[in-house]
Scaffold this motif. Structure first.
Motif, PDB file in Angstrom:
ATOM      1  N   VAL A  30      75.337  25.308   3.775  1.00 55.15           N
ATOM      2  CA  VAL A  30      75.776  24.716   5.040  1.00 55.15           C
ATOM      3  C   VAL A  30      75.085  23.372   5.241  1.00 55.15           C
ATOM      4  O   VAL A  30      75.705  22.391   5.676  1.00 55.15           O
ATOM      5  N   ILE A 103      80.279  22.624  11.235  1.00 56.39           N
ATOM      6  CA  ILE A 103      81.166  23.489  10.453  1.00 56.39           C
ATOM      7  C   ILE A 103      82.523  23.606  11.133  1.00 56.39           C
ATOM      8  O   ILE A 103      83.573  23.593  10.477  1.00 56.39           O
ATOM      9  N   TYR A 226      86.907  27.076   5.019  1.00 54.33           N
ATOM     10  CA  TYR A 226      85.957  26.640   6.038  1.00 54.33           C
ATOM     11  C   TYR A 226      85.987  27.559   7.261  1.00 54.33           C
ATOM     12  O   TYR A 226      84.973  27.688   7.969  1.00 54.33           O
ATOM     13  N   THR A 233      78.685  31.850   9.281  1.00 56.42           N
ATOM     14  CA  THR A 233      77.616  31.197  10.035  1.00 56.42           C
ATOM     15  C   THR A 233      77.403  31.894  11.381  1.00 56.42           C
ATOM     16  O   THR A 233      76.263  32.152  11.790  1.00 56.42           O
TER      17      THR A 233
END
Length: 284
Positions: A30, A103, A226, A233
């Motif tokens: 990341v 992100i 993604y 995440t």
């Protein structure tokens, strides 16, 4: 050929990625995304035979930085995790939280609406990390100088490599749950080369083997990839919070946790800002 200043920046970025990959709950990949080196590095590793000559300096400098970052991180983490566990975990939590806006931007929400595949990928990412909530933190596995331990350390290296290639996956979180995090830190901090060597072999196997998968996913399913990274995440937040909350045994711990959480967010946002200012993904 990139300038010396650019190479120093790349080394520093590699070091930050290496440090991040050693922190439970934080994905080094990341950080690589935020610094703009991720896709170039993945393409290089996925096509190493063709790219090794043309992009050797980039691969070498980033790789050297990652190795350096992992080494210096391991030296301090053992002490910090023993003496300041609650503060460290909330700092890690802040680091993860600070990465989420960047992100999110990579899912291109403004350019294209989410479809059911993107949403499924997002949910899958959260669920994958949610599994670790049911694993719990295991006691450390004994690692010695025998064939079984060497095989285990190759496995540890592969996990770390995958965490560097797949953004949102924290290899250190998984190793913590499996009881392998402590032995890995000990092997590195003690400079036990008999244990570091199989760890390095696992890293190489994982990097070369998984890079092609991620390269294909990014080229053919970019938004869904993604979206899953975003889910992973977000899921990491839940995992680290489940470890951090029980460590709050007093009001002082809670206040300290809030402070280190905010510091973690600030540091993460600073990484993103520096990443946008750094031409690390440019061609030499």
């Amino acid at each position: 050929m990139a300038s010396a200043a650019s190479q120093i920046k790349r080394f520093v970025i590699g070091s930050i990625v290496g440090i991040a990959s050693m922190l439970p709950g934080v994905s080094g990949a990341v950080i690589a995304v935020c610094f703009g080196i991720y896709e170039r590095l993945i393409e290089d590793l996925a096509n190493l035979k063709d790219r090794i000559r043309s992009d050797f300096v980039f691969i070498f400098v980033i790789g050297l930085g990652i190795a350096f970052g992992m080494g210096i991180s391991a030296v301090g983490l053992d002490f910090i995790m023993d003496e300041y566990l609650a503060l460290a975990l909330f700092f890690f939590l802040g680091l993860i939280a600070g990465q989420i806006p960047e992100i999110w931007s990579y899912t291109a929400p403004k350019a294209e609406k989410f479809n059911r595949y993107n949403i499924a990928a997002l949910i899958a990412g959260i669920l994958i990390m949610g599994v670790f909530l049911f694993i719990g933190v295991g006691s450390d596995v004994e690692v010695g100088h025998n064939l079984t331990s060497y095989i285990v350390l190759v496995f540890v290296g592969i996990i770390l490599a995958v965490s560097k290639i797949a953004p949102g996956i924290s290899g250190s979180t998984l190793l913590l749950a499996l009881g392998l995090y402590g032995p890995m830190l000990a092997a590195i901090t003690d400079l036990d080369w008999a244990l570091i060597l199989p760890l390095g072999i696992g890293l190489i196997i994982g990097l070369l083997g998984f890079a092609k998968i991620m390269d294909r996913a990014l080229k053919h399913h970019r938004k869904s990839t993604y979206s899953m990274i975003l889910g992973l995440t977000l899921g990491s937040l839940l995992v680290i919070l489940s470890y951090a909350y029980p460590e709050l045994t007093s009001a002082t711990d809670a206040i300290g946790g809030i402070i280190t959480f905010v510091i973690g967010i600030a540091v993460s946002l600073l990484f993103v800002r520096i990443g946008k200012m750094t031409p690390s993904s440019d061609s030499d």
